[in-house]
Design a protein around this motif. Structure first.
Motif, PDB file in Angstrom:
ATOM      1  N   TYR A 293      -7.783  -5.882  -1.277  1.00 17.05           N
ATOM      2  CA  TYR A 293      -8.292  -4.512  -1.461  1.00 17.05           C
ATOM      3  C   TYR A 293      -8.082  -4.004  -2.882  1.00 17.05           C
ATOM      4  CZ  TYR A 293      -3.565  -2.477  -1.412  1.00 17.05           C
ATOM      5  OH  TYR A 293      -2.279  -2.137  -1.721  1.00 17.05           O
ATOM      6  N   GLN A 294      -7.237  -4.702  -3.649  1.00 20.67           N
ATOM      7  CA  GLN A 294      -6.980  -4.269  -5.027  1.00 20.67           C
ATOM      8  C   GLN A 294      -7.896  -4.950  -6.042  1.00 20.67           C
ATOM      9  OE1 GLN A 294      -2.774  -5.182  -5.334  1.00 20.67           O
ATOM     10  NE2 GLN A 294      -2.148  -3.154  -4.611  1.00 20.67           N
TER      11      GLN A 294
ATOM     12  N   PRO B 261       0.810  -1.219   0.000  1.00 27.21           N
ATOM     13  CA  PRO B 261       0.000   0.000   0.000  1.00 27.21           C
ATOM     14  C   PRO B 261       0.848   1.276   0.000  1.00 27.21           C
ATOM     15  CG  PRO B 261      -0.819  -1.557   1.636  1.00 27.21           C
ATOM     16  CD  PRO B 261       0.477  -2.108   1.128  1.00 27.21           C
TER      17      PRO B 261
ATOM     18  N   PHE C 213      -6.742  -2.062   3.895  1.00 29.89           N
ATOM     19  CA  PHE C 213      -6.289  -3.296   3.230  1.00 29.89           C
ATOM     20  C   PHE C 213      -6.416  -4.520   4.132  1.00 29.89           C
ATOM     21  CE2 PHE C 213      -2.558  -1.807   5.474  1.00 29.89           C
ATOM     22  CZ  PHE C 213      -1.983  -2.964   5.975  1.00 29.89           C
TER      23      PHE C 213
ATOM     24  N   GLU D  84      -7.574   1.726   0.299  1.00 30.98           N
ATOM     25  CA  GLU D  84      -6.235   1.197   0.512  1.00 30.98           C
ATOM     26  C   GLU D  84      -5.883   1.144   2.000  1.00 30.98           C
ATOM     27  OE1 GLU D  84      -2.548   2.504  -1.964  1.00 30.98           O
ATOM     28  OE2 GLU D  84      -2.294   3.300   0.049  1.00 30.98           O
ATOM     29  N   GLN D  85      -6.297   2.164   2.742  1.00 36.03           N
ATOM     30  CA  GLN D  85      -6.013   2.195   4.184  1.00 36.03           C
ATOM     31  C   GLN D  85      -6.616   0.985   4.897  1.00 36.03           C
ATOM     32  OE1 GLN D  85      -6.189   5.003   2.574  1.00 36.03           O
ATOM     33  NE2 GLN D  85      -4.545   6.273   3.419  1.00 36.03           N
TER      34      GLN D  85
ATOM     35  N   HIS E  81       0.184   4.207   1.139  1.00 36.23           N
ATOM     36  CA  HIS E  81       0.227   5.014   2.368  1.00 36.23           C
ATOM     37  C   HIS E  81       1.268   4.469   3.346  1.00 36.23           C
ATOM     38  CE1 HIS E  81      -2.441   1.770   3.774  1.00 36.23           C
ATOM     39  NE2 HIS E  81      -2.176   2.158   5.003  1.00 36.23           N
TER      40      HIS E  81
END
Lengths: 325, 325
Positions: free
Chosen positions: B282-283, B38, B296, B293-294, B40
């Motif tokens: 998450y993708q 990710p 995940f 994304e956070q 982030h």
């Protein structure tokens, strides 16, 4: 405008060049058995007084760095390749990897080629991660890339190709290993009557077809033990473009004459590995009489020269015998 | 005076106990693809601004620790085993090993079993070094020992035994791997007409003969991909005492119904692995719509529950079908 393309030499050509230049087919296995490392080095780095496992591991890693650097200095003249066995470094965790990084840097500085004995095998992204760790120039592993890696062929061509993507680097696939029980699997008879190791050997020969260098040998070599003499001879006949890494010399029982069976009639095609019998030469005769523990590296240097000479002698004898036939 | 002997439970019995307790046969592969981690987290640990490869490696290692710890927390309820693929950690050198050590500690704390996917293979002292690194209680590697390791059977029984010396620990030997080209070697026909993978499977079954636990399965399991359905079914029939690690689920294309073919009629005998399809859920759909994304790890948790449920459903369907026959 012309764009300059630097074509790096094939791994196999660099190897053969070094073998010819040094007149040696010696590979020294850097397998630092913890219980055989010299007592004075363990004392120097205060291994015994380490309070925790982690502390002990990092002190042992210091011993290994020092030990390997001294060995490397003394064998650099008569050996062509050093072969760190990854298991011995992994057992010390991150500190062990630091010792490996240091050892590789030292070998590079001494002009030795570096073959990592990891017997790695995987597919797709995992195989590419291994190649990245050990063979890529832009690796994040800290390893100043090695020249070649041993690999296991069980996953087929998909498990081989990621290690051969860069033609300046090579791999040696297990074909006929030196351990006494290897035949349990490698000698299994196939439908056409031939043994499994021969089939694998022929696959290895074909997988390397497009990676042949100037001398006709390919970047994909094979591991063929000197302890199974008939198979070594047979494979040398059947795989004319496959360079052999030949373990089993020394502590495992094979001598120069057996190892010589893995070479072609020009005296090329083989790289003979010995580990314990070189790096711990000071613990065995005839070196033990001459060298003290402090002089372990001198003993290793002499053992490596003796090994080089005995292999060259066996190759010369084989050549003369060939001429007489 | 009586001397108390604590007999540690067999690895395979601990595995089966967990599978029954959690009603799950899910193994989550912790394969941290660097380019899919990710953004982030990469920003948090300032990966992009790292000036050197070494710095970058240690920041990426921090990302992996954070990423894996979050994943582990969220899959601990529905998964039984986590399986770090060693190649992804090795590519970051010593820092990567530190991330592995941290990940194993986190998994242990969360009550998950740990299977290291290293496909290691060697003999004698080298094999013992690998076992020491990953499976021994007094390891110097810093790894709080894993529960099992994947291994490659090419060297024969000698390359297997060092990994099975401690009956509280286990190993899974490659038999029929999930990659498309695996048949090139594993399907080679033997003299008796049977394919090579079946011979290897039978050897694995026999090598584990003296290591069978309470449910009849042994500490030596086999890796059998769900992507080769007919072979999976055949091997399940032929190897009644060998537990299967079943890769190929999810990103590699096999579904719950295929994976279920690796189980016995009590719904036991298999552990199904998925990596990318869980940890990077998450993708992909349907999770991408629901999770940012956070989040995940929340996505991974839901994907693991969905995987558990779909496998249980497929096992239940198979059981009912069996009863009707």
């Amino acid at each position: 405008m012309m764009i300059g393309v630097i074509r790096l030499k094939f791994f196999i050509d660099r190897l053969i060049e070094q073998i010819k230049e040094k007149q040696s087919a010696v590979c020294v296995g850097l397998d630092p058995h913890l219980d055989r490392l010299p007592g004075h080095l363990k004392a120097k780095y205060q291994v015994e007084s380490a309070a925790t496992g982690q502390k002990k591991a990092s002190r042992l890693a210091e011993v290994i760095k020092d030990f390997n650097r001294q060995i490397i200095t003394m064998v650099a003249e008569s050996a062509v390749v050093v072969k760190p066995q990854l298991a011995f470094y992994e057992q010390l965790g991150p500190a062990g990897l630091e010792a490996l990084i240091d050892t590789i840097a030292a070998a590079r500085q001494s002009g030795l080629l570096i073959l990592l004995d990891g017997k790695r095998n995987d597919i797709g992204s995992s195989a590419r991660c291994y190649a990245s760790a050990y063979l890529n120039p832009d690796s994040l592993s800290g390893i100043r890339r090695a020249d070649a890696l041993t690999i296991n062929p069980y996953l087929g061509r998909e498990g081989i190709e990621p290690f051969l993507a860069d033609s300046s680097r090579g791999a040696f696939a297990l074909v006929r290993t030196s351990n006494p029980g290897a035949g349990e699997i490698q000698n299994i008879r196939l439908k056409n009557g031939s043994p499994f190791y021969l089939k694998i050997g022929k696959l290895v020969e074909s997988w390397g077809e497009n990676l042949r260098g100037e001398a006709g040998y390919s970047n994909l070599g094979a591991v063929v033990g000197a302890t199974h003499l008939a198979e070594l001879k047979e494979l040398r006949q059947e795989l004319p473009h496959t360079f052999f890494l030949i373990p089993g010399f020394g502590a495992q029982g094979a001598g120069a004459e057996e190892a010589a069976a893995g070479f072609d009639d020009k005296g090329l095609g083989g790289l003979v590995n010995a580990a314990r019998s070189i790096i711990f030469a000071y613990q065995r005769e005839p070196y033990r009489t001459e060298y003290s523990e402090q002089d372990f590296a001198l003993a290793a240097g002499e053992a490596a020269r003796d090994m080089r000479d005995s292999i060259n002698q066996a190759l010369e004898t084989a050549r003369q015998r060939g001429r007489r036939l």
